[in-house]
Design a protein around this motif. Sequence first.
Motif, short mmCIF file in Angstrom:
data_model
loop_
_atom_site.label_atom_id
_atom_site.label_comp_id
_atom_site.label_asym_id
_atom_site.label_seq_id
_atom_site.Cartn_x
_atom_site.Cartn_y
_atom_site.Cartn_z
N CYS A 2 0.85 -1.19 0.00
CA CYS A 2 0.00 0.00 0.00
C CYS A 2 0.88 1.24 0.00
O CYS A 2 1.77 1.37 0.85
CB CYS A 2 -0.89 -0.01 1.25
N ALA A 3 0.62 2.14 -0.92
CA ALA A 3 1.33 3.42 -0.96
C ALA A 3 0.59 4.42 -0.07
O ALA A 3 -0.63 4.48 -0.06
CB ALA A 3 1.42 3.94 -2.38
N MET A 4 1.39 5.21 0.65
CA MET A 4 0.86 6.24 1.54
C MET A 4 1.13 7.61 0.90
O MET A 4 1.99 7.73 0.02
CB MET A 4 1.53 6.13 2.91
N PRO A 5 0.42 8.66 1.34
CA PRO A 5 0.54 9.97 0.66
C PRO A 5 1.96 10.54 0.56
O PRO A 5 2.26 11.21 -0.42
CB PRO A 5 -0.36 10.87 1.51
N ASP A 6 2.81 10.32 1.54
CA ASP A 6 4.15 10.91 1.50
C ASP A 6 5.19 10.04 0.83
O ASP A 6 6.38 10.39 0.80
CB ASP A 6 4.61 11.25 2.93
N ASP A 7 4.79 8.89 0.30
CA ASP A 7 5.75 7.97 -0.31
C ASP A 7 6.27 8.51 -1.64
O ASP A 7 5.59 9.28 -2.33
CB ASP A 7 5.12 6.60 -0.53
N THR A 8 7.49 8.08 -1.97
CA THR A 8 8.15 8.49 -3.21
C THR A 8 8.71 7.25 -3.89
O THR A 8 8.67 6.14 -3.32
CB THR A 8 9.31 9.45 -2.91
N GLU A 9 9.28 7.43 -5.07
CA GLU A 9 9.95 6.32 -5.73
C GLU A 9 11.10 5.80 -4.88
O GLU A 9 11.37 4.60 -4.86
CB GLU A 9 10.43 6.73 -7.12
N ALA A 10 11.77 6.69 -4.17
CA ALA A 10 12.86 6.27 -3.28
C ALA A 10 12.34 5.37 -2.16
O ALA A 10 13.01 4.40 -1.77
CB ALA A 10 13.58 7.48 -2.70
N THR A 11 11.15 5.67 -1.66
CA THR A 11 10.53 4.82 -0.63
C THR A 11 10.28 3.42 -1.19
O THR A 11 10.58 2.42 -0.53
CB THR A 11 9.19 5.43 -0.16
N ALA A 12 9.73 3.36 -2.39
CA ALA A 12 9.44 2.08 -3.02
C ALA A 12 10.72 1.29 -3.26
O ALA A 12 10.77 0.07 -3.03
CB ALA A 12 8.69 2.29 -4.34
#
Length: 147
Positions: A32-42
């Motif tokens: 699940c992606a959260m609002p503050d996530d970025t490609e770096a998070t993934a």
Amino acid sequence: MRALLQRVTQASVTVDGTIIGKIDAGLLILVCAMPDDTEATAQSLAAKIAKLRLFKDDAGKMNLSLAQTGGSALIVSQFTLAADTSRGTRPGFSYAAKPDVANALYEHFVGCMKSLDIPTQTGQFGADMSVALTNDGPVTLWIDTQA
């Protein structure tokens, strides 16, 4: 991002009566992606999951990673991992990223897993899916990159 990992001996995802993704031994990854996530998070989440030592070695200890075992990943988007159940009896999902952002991050996460040489199958973003699995262990872990 949030992910629920289940070590499996097999897993599959079906849409409209057709199996669209299927693996043998490996990990079922609900993400699940959260609002503050970025490609770096993934990318960071994918690297962590590929290296987590969740599989048994010859001595029966959890010492081997998905990458080391040659196992596969079945990755399924699941916005309900962002459920807010703090009030009332109906969950709220305002903690999940908006669908267009979430889909892009989901696809990026899948690409990151593939780039790590993890054989990868997927569900279908936004579809009504049926997921079947045989949990091995059972081993189930929750990862939250925000924590």
